[in-house]
Design a protein around this motif. Structure first.
Motif, PDB file in Angstrom:
ATOM      1  N   MET A  27       0.689  -1.209  -0.038  1.00  0.00           N
ATOM      2  CA  MET A  27      -0.046  -0.045   0.047  1.00  0.00           C
ATOM      3  C   MET A  27       0.835   1.312   0.044  1.00  0.00           C
ATOM      4  O   MET A  27       0.390   2.324  -0.620  1.00  0.00           O
ATOM      5  CB  MET A  27      -0.824   0.068   1.130  1.00  0.00           C
ATOM      6  CG  MET A  27      -1.972  -1.023   0.996  1.00  0.00           C
ATOM      7  SD  MET A  27      -3.204  -1.046   2.563  1.00  0.00           S
ATOM      8  CE  MET A  27      -4.174  -2.338   2.100  1.00  0.00           C
ATOM      9  N   VAL A  28       2.130   1.108   0.739  1.00  0.00           N
ATOM     10  CA  VAL A  28       2.861   2.325   0.775  1.00  0.00           C
ATOM     11  C   VAL A  28       3.431   2.468  -0.668  1.00  0.00           C
ATOM     12  O   VAL A  28       3.365   3.812  -1.197  1.00  0.00           O
ATOM     13  CB  VAL A  28       4.230   1.863   1.644  1.00  0.00           C
ATOM     14  CG1 VAL A  28       5.186   3.090   1.278  1.00  0.00           C
ATOM     15  CG2 VAL A  28       3.774   1.825   2.997  1.00  0.00           C
ATOM     16  N   ALA A  29       3.779   1.642  -1.512  1.00  0.00           N
ATOM     17  CA  ALA A  29       3.965   1.707  -2.943  1.00  0.00           C
ATOM     18  C   ALA A  29       2.827   2.362  -3.801  1.00  0.00           C
ATOM     19  O   ALA A  29       3.121   3.210  -4.463  1.00  0.00           O
ATOM     20  CB  ALA A  29       4.686   0.349  -3.507  1.00  0.00           C
ATOM     21  N   TYR A  30       1.583   1.737  -3.670  1.00  0.00           N
ATOM     22  CA  TYR A  30       0.571   2.338  -4.212  1.00  0.00           C
ATOM     23  C   TYR A  30       0.347   3.833  -3.823  1.00  0.00           C
ATOM     24  O   TYR A  30       0.199   4.566  -4.731  1.00  0.00           O
ATOM     25  CB  TYR A  30      -0.855   1.496  -3.768  1.00  0.00           C
ATOM     26  CG  TYR A  30      -1.956   2.271  -4.027  1.00  0.00           C
ATOM     27  CD1 TYR A  30      -2.376   2.294  -5.499  1.00  0.00           C
ATOM     28  CD2 TYR A  30      -2.921   2.586  -3.235  1.00  0.00           C
ATOM     29  CE1 TYR A  30      -3.641   2.983  -5.747  1.00  0.00           C
ATOM     30  CE2 TYR A  30      -3.781   3.393  -3.677  1.00  0.00           C
ATOM     31  CZ  TYR A  30      -4.337   3.578  -4.799  1.00  0.00           C
ATOM     32  OH  TYR A  30      -5.485   4.144  -5.028  1.00  0.00           O
ATOM     33  N   PHE A  31       0.383   4.086  -2.674  1.00  0.00           N
ATOM     34  CA  PHE A  31       0.221   5.669  -2.230  1.00  0.00           C
ATOM     35  C   PHE A  31       1.151   6.532  -3.003  1.00  0.00           C
ATOM     36  O   PHE A  31       1.099   7.660  -3.463  1.00  0.00           O
ATOM     37  CB  PHE A  31       0.184   5.937  -0.832  1.00  0.00           C
ATOM     38  CG  PHE A  31      -1.041   5.314  -0.212  1.00  0.00           C
ATOM     39  CD1 PHE A  31      -2.327   5.621  -0.649  1.00  0.00           C
ATOM     40  CD2 PHE A  31      -0.998   4.529   0.903  1.00  0.00           C
ATOM     41  CE1 PHE A  31      -3.400   5.108  -0.084  1.00  0.00           C
ATOM     42  CE2 PHE A  31      -2.325   4.044   1.605  1.00  0.00           C
ATOM     43  CZ  PHE A  31      -3.299   4.380   1.022  1.00  0.00           C
ATOM     44  N   HIS A  32       2.601   5.906  -2.898  1.00  0.00           N
ATOM     45  CA  HIS A  32       3.652   6.520  -3.751  1.00  0.00           C
ATOM     46  C   HIS A  32       3.284   6.854  -5.289  1.00  0.00           C
ATOM     47  O   HIS A  32       3.354   7.825  -5.703  1.00  0.00           O
ATOM     48  CB  HIS A  32       4.819   6.099  -3.379  1.00  0.00           C
ATOM     49  CG  HIS A  32       5.681   6.396  -2.077  1.00  0.00           C
ATOM     50  ND1 HIS A  32       5.582   7.646  -1.721  1.00  0.00           N
ATOM     51  CD2 HIS A  32       6.269   5.685  -1.088  1.00  0.00           C
ATOM     52  CE1 HIS A  32       6.211   7.617  -0.500  1.00  0.00           C
ATOM     53  NE2 HIS A  32       6.621   6.355  -0.168  1.00  0.00           N
ATOM     54  N   SER A  33       2.660   5.902  -5.636  1.00  0.00           N
ATOM     55  CA  SER A  33       2.414   5.819  -7.221  1.00  0.00           C
ATOM     56  C   SER A  33       1.309   6.846  -7.422  1.00  0.00           C
ATOM     57  O   SER A  33       1.243   7.441  -8.488  1.00  0.00           O
ATOM     58  CB  SER A  33       2.075   4.502  -7.824  1.00  0.00           C
ATOM     59  OG  SER A  33       0.675   4.270  -7.294  1.00  0.00           O
ATOM     60  N   GLN A  34       0.546   7.345  -6.322  1.00  0.00           N
ATOM     61  CA  GLN A  34      -0.479   8.341  -6.577  1.00  0.00           C
ATOM     62  C   GLN A  34      -0.011   9.684  -6.188  1.00  0.00           C
ATOM     63  O   GLN A  34      -0.856  10.491  -6.046  1.00  0.00           O
ATOM     64  CB  GLN A  34      -1.716   7.613  -5.787  1.00  0.00           C
ATOM     65  CG  GLN A  34      -2.397   6.487  -5.989  1.00  0.00           C
ATOM     66  CD  GLN A  34      -2.916   6.435  -7.513  1.00  0.00           C
ATOM     67  OE1 GLN A  34      -3.640   7.196  -7.945  1.00  0.00           O
ATOM     68  NE2 GLN A  34      -2.340   5.525  -8.459  1.00  0.00           N
TER      69      GLN A  34
END
Ligand SMILES: [Fe+2]
Ligand SMILES: [Fe+2]
Length: 165
Positions: A27-34
């Motif tokens: 989820m950390v990676a997902y939030f960074h991608s956003q």
């Protein structure tokens, strides 16, 4: 000495807690991608907490003369439809974890394992906090809806969280 039943149940819990960290790092990676770096920061602190949870079980098994047996981890989900979808997935996962903690507490009673029972009390309380904090974020995001300004405010607010010692 820990019973073999409790030893395998706690080894299984090390997997669940470590998988929690794995899922939250995804989820950390997902939030960074956003470009939601504040939400990423919040979730990173959460992931680090999960590694601490795994370590508490690890230490308990060791201290009770048991043997650690690490289990394979599944690949976590990598994408979510929206920030709120990710936090809803986190809540769903924490509810699953609460169920596992309750099962462990019941097993401690069945096995007349007082030491594990006391150790698990901390987790029973922690799960109340975990479900509450994620639920609060979900209701905040529900109130914000599609407001881009609101999302940025929420991102800034969540970014204030630092990993607890
Ligand atoms: Fe946990
Ligand atoms: Fe927590």
């Amino acid at each position: 000495m820990i019973t073999s039943k409790m030893q395998s149940a706690m080894n299984e819990q090390i997997k669940h807690e470590t998988f929690s960290a794995y899922l939250y790092f995804a989820m950390v990676a997902y939030f960074h991608s956003q470009n939601l770096d504040g939400m990423a920061q919040w979730m990173k602190a959460q992931a680090q907490e999960e590694l601490d949870h795994a370590q508490r079980f690890f230490n308990h098994i060791n201290e009770r003369g048991g043997r650690i047996e690490l289990q394979p981890l599944d690949k976590p989900q990598a994408e979510w439809a929206s920030p709120i979808a990710a936090f809803k997935a986190a809540l769903q996962h924490e509810k699953f974890i609460t169920g596992r903690i309750n099962d462990l507490a019941n097993l401690a009673d069945e096995e007349n394992d007082r030491a594990s029972g006391i150790m698990l009390q901390w987790f029973v309380t922690e799960q109340v906090e975990e479900e509450d904090s994620v639920s609060r974020i979900i209701s905040m995001l529900e109130r914000i809806g599609d407001s881009g300004h609101g999302i940025l405010m929420a991102d800034r607010e969540l970014g204030r969280r630092v990993a607890e010692a």
